[in-house]
Design a protein around this motif. Structure first.
Motif, PDB file in Angstrom:
ATOM      1  N   MET A   1       1.072  -0.727   0.285  1.00 47.86           N
ATOM      2  CA  MET A   1       0.768   0.242  -0.483  1.00 47.86           C
ATOM      3  C   MET A   1       1.286   1.385   0.450  1.00 47.86           C
ATOM      4  O   MET A   1       1.766   1.358   1.268  1.00 47.86           O
ATOM      5  CB  MET A   1      -0.787  -0.012   1.323  1.00 47.86           C
ATOM      6  N   TYR A  68     -11.686  -3.024   7.738  1.00 50.68           N
ATOM      7  CA  TYR A  68     -12.374  -3.702   6.938  1.00 50.68           C
ATOM      8  C   TYR A  68     -13.727  -3.446   6.176  1.00 50.68           C
ATOM      9  O   TYR A  68     -14.755  -3.093   5.760  1.00 50.68           O
ATOM     10  CB  TYR A  68     -12.529  -4.559   5.930  1.00 50.68           C
ATOM     11  N   PHE A  74      -9.660   3.838   0.647  1.00 52.24           N
ATOM     12  CA  PHE A  74      -8.500   3.540  -0.420  1.00 52.24           C
ATOM     13  C   PHE A  74      -8.060   4.948  -0.939  1.00 52.24           C
ATOM     14  O   PHE A  74      -9.608   6.039  -0.591  1.00 52.24           O
ATOM     15  CB  PHE A  74      -9.195   2.873  -1.769  1.00 52.24           C
ATOM     16  N   THR A  82      -4.236   1.478  -4.419  1.00 54.69           N
ATOM     17  CA  THR A  82      -3.223   0.422  -4.496  1.00 54.69           C
ATOM     18  C   THR A  82      -2.678   0.281  -6.113  1.00 54.69           C
ATOM     19  O   THR A  82      -4.175   1.457  -6.794  1.00 54.69           O
ATOM     20  CB  THR A  82      -3.961  -0.803  -3.912  1.00 54.69           C
ATOM     21  N   GLY A 117     -10.300 -10.796  -2.186  1.00 56.26           N
ATOM     22  CA  GLY A 117     -10.429  -9.271  -1.718  1.00 56.26           C
ATOM     23  C   GLY A 117      -9.983  -7.993  -3.091  1.00 56.26           C
ATOM     24  O   GLY A 117      -9.720  -7.291  -2.626  1.00 56.26           O
ATOM     25  N   GLY A 119     -11.425  -4.811  -2.504  1.00 60.70           N
ATOM     26  CA  GLY A 119     -11.451  -3.581  -1.747  1.00 60.70           C
ATOM     27  C   GLY A 119     -12.577  -2.756  -2.388  1.00 60.70           C
ATOM     28  O   GLY A 119     -13.345  -3.057  -2.597  1.00 60.70           O
ATOM     29  N   GLU A 146     -15.718 -11.330  -0.346  1.00 55.06           N
ATOM     30  CA  GLU A 146     -14.805 -10.229   0.480  1.00 55.06           C
ATOM     31  C   GLU A 146     -15.806 -10.076   1.820  1.00 55.06           C
ATOM     32  O   GLU A 146     -17.154 -10.668   1.596  1.00 55.06           O
ATOM     33  CB  GLU A 146     -15.497  -8.826  -0.447  1.00 55.06           C
ATOM     34  N   ILE A 147     -15.382 -10.013   2.851  1.00 49.26           N
ATOM     35  CA  ILE A 147     -15.479  -9.737   3.972  1.00 49.26           C
ATOM     36  C   ILE A 147     -16.614  -9.266   4.667  1.00 49.26           C
ATOM     37  O   ILE A 147     -17.254  -8.307   5.273  1.00 49.26           O
ATOM     38  CB  ILE A 147     -14.401 -10.477   5.031  1.00 49.26           C
ATOM     39  N   LEU A 151     -17.488  -2.226   1.593  1.00 46.25           N
ATOM     40  CA  LEU A 151     -16.244  -2.472   0.667  1.00 46.25           C
ATOM     41  C   LEU A 151     -17.710  -3.656  -0.644  1.00 46.25           C
ATOM     42  O   LEU A 151     -17.573  -3.417  -2.109  1.00 46.25           O
ATOM     43  CB  LEU A 151     -15.597  -3.458   0.654  1.00 46.25           C
ATOM     44  N   HIS A 202      -4.596  -9.375  -5.192  1.00 44.22           N
ATOM     45  CA  HIS A 202      -4.054  -8.250  -4.959  1.00 44.22           C
ATOM     46  C   HIS A 202      -3.630  -8.207  -4.252  1.00 44.22           C
ATOM     47  O   HIS A 202      -5.569  -7.664  -3.633  1.00 44.22           O
ATOM     48  CB  HIS A 202      -4.299  -7.571  -6.218  1.00 44.22           C
ATOM     49  N   GLU A 203      -3.317  -7.991  -2.960  1.00 41.48           N
ATOM     50  CA  GLU A 203      -2.602  -7.295  -2.059  1.00 41.48           C
ATOM     51  C   GLU A 203      -3.926  -7.607  -0.630  1.00 41.48           C
ATOM     52  O   GLU A 203      -4.681  -7.247  -0.380  1.00 41.48           O
ATOM     53  CB  GLU A 203      -3.169  -6.130  -1.365  1.00 41.48           C
ATOM     54  N   PHE A 204      -4.179  -9.257  -0.941  1.00 39.49           N
ATOM     55  CA  PHE A 204      -5.185  -9.297  -0.492  1.00 39.49           C
ATOM     56  C   PHE A 204      -4.539 -10.153   0.795  1.00 39.49           C
ATOM     57  O   PHE A 204      -4.702 -10.081   1.643  1.00 39.49           O
ATOM     58  CB  PHE A 204      -5.834 -10.497  -0.876  1.00 39.49           C
ATOM     59  N   LEU A 208      -4.102 -10.703   5.635  1.00 38.83           N
ATOM     60  CA  LEU A 208      -4.433 -11.605   6.387  1.00 38.83           C
ATOM     61  C   LEU A 208      -3.435 -12.249   7.833  1.00 38.83           C
ATOM     62  O   LEU A 208      -2.545 -11.955   7.952  1.00 38.83           O
ATOM     63  CB  LEU A 208      -4.795 -12.904   5.822  1.00 38.83           C
TER      64      LEU A 208
HETATM   65  C1  LIG Z   1      -5.670  -4.020   0.491  1.00 39.26           C
HETATM   66  S1  LIG Z   1      -7.468  -4.146   0.383  1.00 39.26           S
HETATM   67  C2  LIG Z   1      -6.977  -4.922  -1.170  1.00 39.26           C
HETATM   68  C3  LIG Z   1      -8.190  -4.279  -2.173  1.00 39.26           C
HETATM   69  C4  LIG Z   1      -7.647  -4.664  -3.642  1.00 39.26           C
HETATM   70  N1  LIG Z   1      -7.379  -6.116  -4.484  1.00 39.26           N
HETATM   71  C5  LIG Z   1      -6.843  -3.556  -4.153  1.00 39.26           C
HETATM   72  O1  LIG Z   1      -5.736  -4.039  -4.818  1.00 39.26           O
HETATM   73  O2  LIG Z   1      -7.245  -2.148  -4.736  1.00 39.26           O
HETATM   74  C6  LIG Z   1      -7.919  -6.118   1.422  1.00 39.26           C
HETATM   75  C7  LIG Z   1      -9.060  -6.794   0.527  1.00 39.26           C
HETATM   76  O3  LIG Z   1      -9.024  -7.808   1.349  1.00 39.26           O
HETATM   77  C8  LIG Z   1     -10.861  -8.026   2.229  1.00 39.26           C
HETATM   78  N2  LIG Z   1     -10.938  -8.553   3.266  1.00 39.26           N
HETATM   79  C9  LIG Z   1      -9.398  -8.914   4.280  1.00 39.26           C
HETATM   80  N3  LIG Z   1      -9.446 -10.117   4.871  1.00 39.26           N
HETATM   81  C10 LIG Z   1     -10.629 -10.580   3.960  1.00 39.26           C
HETATM   82  C11 LIG Z   1     -11.207 -12.280   4.929  1.00 39.26           C
HETATM   83  N4  LIG Z   1     -10.499 -12.270   5.780  1.00 39.26           N
HETATM   84  N5  LIG Z   1     -11.985 -12.177   3.481  1.00 39.26           N
HETATM   85  C12 LIG Z   1     -11.795 -12.047   2.320  1.00 39.26           C
HETATM   86  N6  LIG Z   1     -11.543 -10.267   1.764  1.00 39.26           N
HETATM   87  C13 LIG Z   1     -11.011  -9.974   3.228  1.00 39.26           C
HETATM   88  C14 LIG Z   1     -10.649  -6.737   1.966  1.00 39.26           C
HETATM   89  O4  LIG Z   1     -11.942  -6.079   2.655  1.00 39.26           O
HETATM   90  C15 LIG Z   1     -10.240  -6.104   0.746  1.00 39.26           C
HETATM   91  O5  LIG Z   1     -11.531  -6.272   0.496  1.00 39.26           O
END
Ligand SMILES: C[S@@+](CC[C@H](N)C(=O)[O-])C[C@H]1O[C@@H](n2cnc3c(N)ncnc32)[C@H](O)[C@@H]1O
Length: 419
Positions: A1, A68, A74, A82, A117, A119, A146-147, A151, A202-204, A208
């Motif tokens: 990020m 989140y 963002f 991102t 994930g 975003g 998506e949790i 979002l 991407h950036e998922f 975690l």
């Molecule tokens: C840093 S953002 C990245 C967003 C997007 N991929 C981008 O690059 O712009 C992380 C994403 O993962 C989702 N997320 C985070 N932890 C999660 C989980 N345990 N299960 C599902 N989605 C999750 C967030 O809600 C968000 O949409």
């Protein structure tokens, strides 16, 4: 990020006029910025120190107040930006790469795109646009993991002409994209149908939960988080790191016998998902592309927080900042080896991947059509931001997974960006 560049809005026209959404009542999201701090403080007081993984889980995805769950973080007014949000060129390159690799396999249909994930939904939206441009959306569907309810609403607005929710179904939201593709939302990958899939993350994985360990004379001890009551007069909820006195279940399972780093971070949740992706690709066919900042098994102390585009203390005001840790790409390779029947490629750098996929050609073709000097400067800046080694070019890495059944094809036509 990374910091303060925005997507050149005029280059990318998004038509939001025809959106119709049907919503049903949702669990109440609490906006109190201190809720998470109070909640974790009480939890530790009652049960003792918690792992960094438990802390991250509560801070980021607590169902009523997680970071989140309650806001759009963002862009310039948020906490970070991102690559897909910076410029359409990023998503276009990912889409072109997938199209090319999918066509090498004979364009299997039906096929599904699964984004983990998503975003704001920008990357999936850009991928659908490119597939649509090349008339390749026949028998396609999009599945988003998506949790965050907040979002998922933002994604539905961008992606769909109509959507509806069913909180009790595995796919808690469904819609139809502007280009006619069925879109489904899930909280877990396990709920997604098992078909030929193009997986994109991407950036998922950096979001975690991780467990953290510190090497001491007598082996590795897990790093825990405790309440900090050094100032009894303060009514703020303060936290501090402590080392577990004894071995925790995770320190027994996650530390390898040949480990030598002073600090070790590892994400069992990520490992389970890597394995699930590999199992699915092996069983039903598909391709996975995992993009994130990270290392190849040598990273150490990377747990950190971002707020207003600045790095801040992860223990300060939990819930008000994003928490993240570098992705260990060696664990993806290990998961692939463990499942077997999978070709794992990379990690390669973002710079290498994007330039080999044709970013420079796309940049030049967009630039040719821009008359406005400021917009042209903006586009150049975006190109540099994605590829410069001191910006996103080097720190961000890409890793790809293929089923071993396509080995002969890949030997003949090597995978772009990884050769
Ligand atoms: C840093 S953002 C990245 C967003 C997007 N991929 C981008 O690059 O712009 C992380 C994403 O993962 C989702 N997320 C985070 N932890 C999660 C989980 N345990 N299960 C599902 N989605 C999750 C967030 O809600 C968000 O949409």
């Amino acid at each position: 990020m990374l910091l303060s560049l925005t997507r050149p809005a005029k280059l990318w026209v998004i038509n939001l006029r025809n959106i119709r959404s049907y919503h049903i009542a949702k669990k109440k999201i609490i906006k109190d910025e201190h809720y998470i701090a109070k909640h974790i403080f009480q939890k530790i007081k009652a049960k003792g120190p918690i792992t960094v993984a438990e802390y991250m889980k509560q801070v980021l995805t607590n169902t009523v107040a997680g970071y989140y769950m309650r806001k759009d973080m963002f862009g310039e007014t948020g906490d970070f930006v991102t690559s897909p949000e910076i410029t359409q060129m990023f998503g276009e390159m990912i889409a072109v790469w997938f199209l090319n690799e999918w066509q090498k396999m004979g364009s299997p249909k039906p096929f599904q795109i699964v984004e983990l994930g998503p975003g704001r939904g920008t990357l999936s939206n850009d991928i659908l646009k490119v597939f649509n441009h090349f008339k390749s959306l026949h028998k396609a569907s999009l599945h988003l993991i998506e949790i965050s309810p907040t979002l998922s609403d933002i994604q539905a607005e961008l992606l769909c002409r109509a959507n509806f929710c069913d909180e009790n179904a595995a796919a808690y939201k469904k819609g139809i994209s502007h280009n006619g593709v069925p879109v489904h939302w899930y909280k877990r990958l396990n709920d997604v149908p098992n078909n030929f899939t193009l997986f994109i993350a991407h950036e998922f994985f950096d979001a975690l939960p991780i467990h953290k360990f510190h090497r001491k004379y007598n082996g590795y001890k897990e790093v825990l988080i405790d309440v900090d009551i050094s100032n009894p007069k303060s009514n703020e909820h303060k936290f501090k790191y402590v080392l577990a006195r004894n071995h925790t279940p995770m320190s027994k399972v996650l530390i390898k016998p040949n480990e030598s780093r002073e600090h070790v971070e590892t994400s069992p949740d990520s490992i389970l998902i890597y394995k699930e992706i590999c199992e699915r690709i092996k069983l039903s066919g598909g391709i996975a592309l995992i993009c994130d900042y990270g290392h190849d098994g040598s990273g150490t102390d990377t747990f950190r927080a971002f707020k207003d585009h600045k790095q801040v203390d992860p223990l300060e005001m939990p819930g008000s900042a994003d928490l993240t840790a570098d992705v260990d790409f060696s664990l993806i390779r290990e998961a692939a080896n463990e499942v077997g029947g999978i070709i794992s490629l990379g990690p390669t750098t973002q710079k290498n991947f994007l330039l080999k996929t044709g970013l420079e050609y796309r940049f030049k073709s967009l630039a040719q059509n821009i008359k406005n000097k400021k917009q042209l400067e903006n586009l150049k800046e975006c190109f540099k931001f994605l590829t410069d080694e001191d910006k996103m070019g080097e720190r961000f890495k890409f890793c790809a997974l293929f089923p071993e059944t396509v080995k002969k094809i890949l030997d003949r036509y090597p995978v772009i960006g990884f050769s």
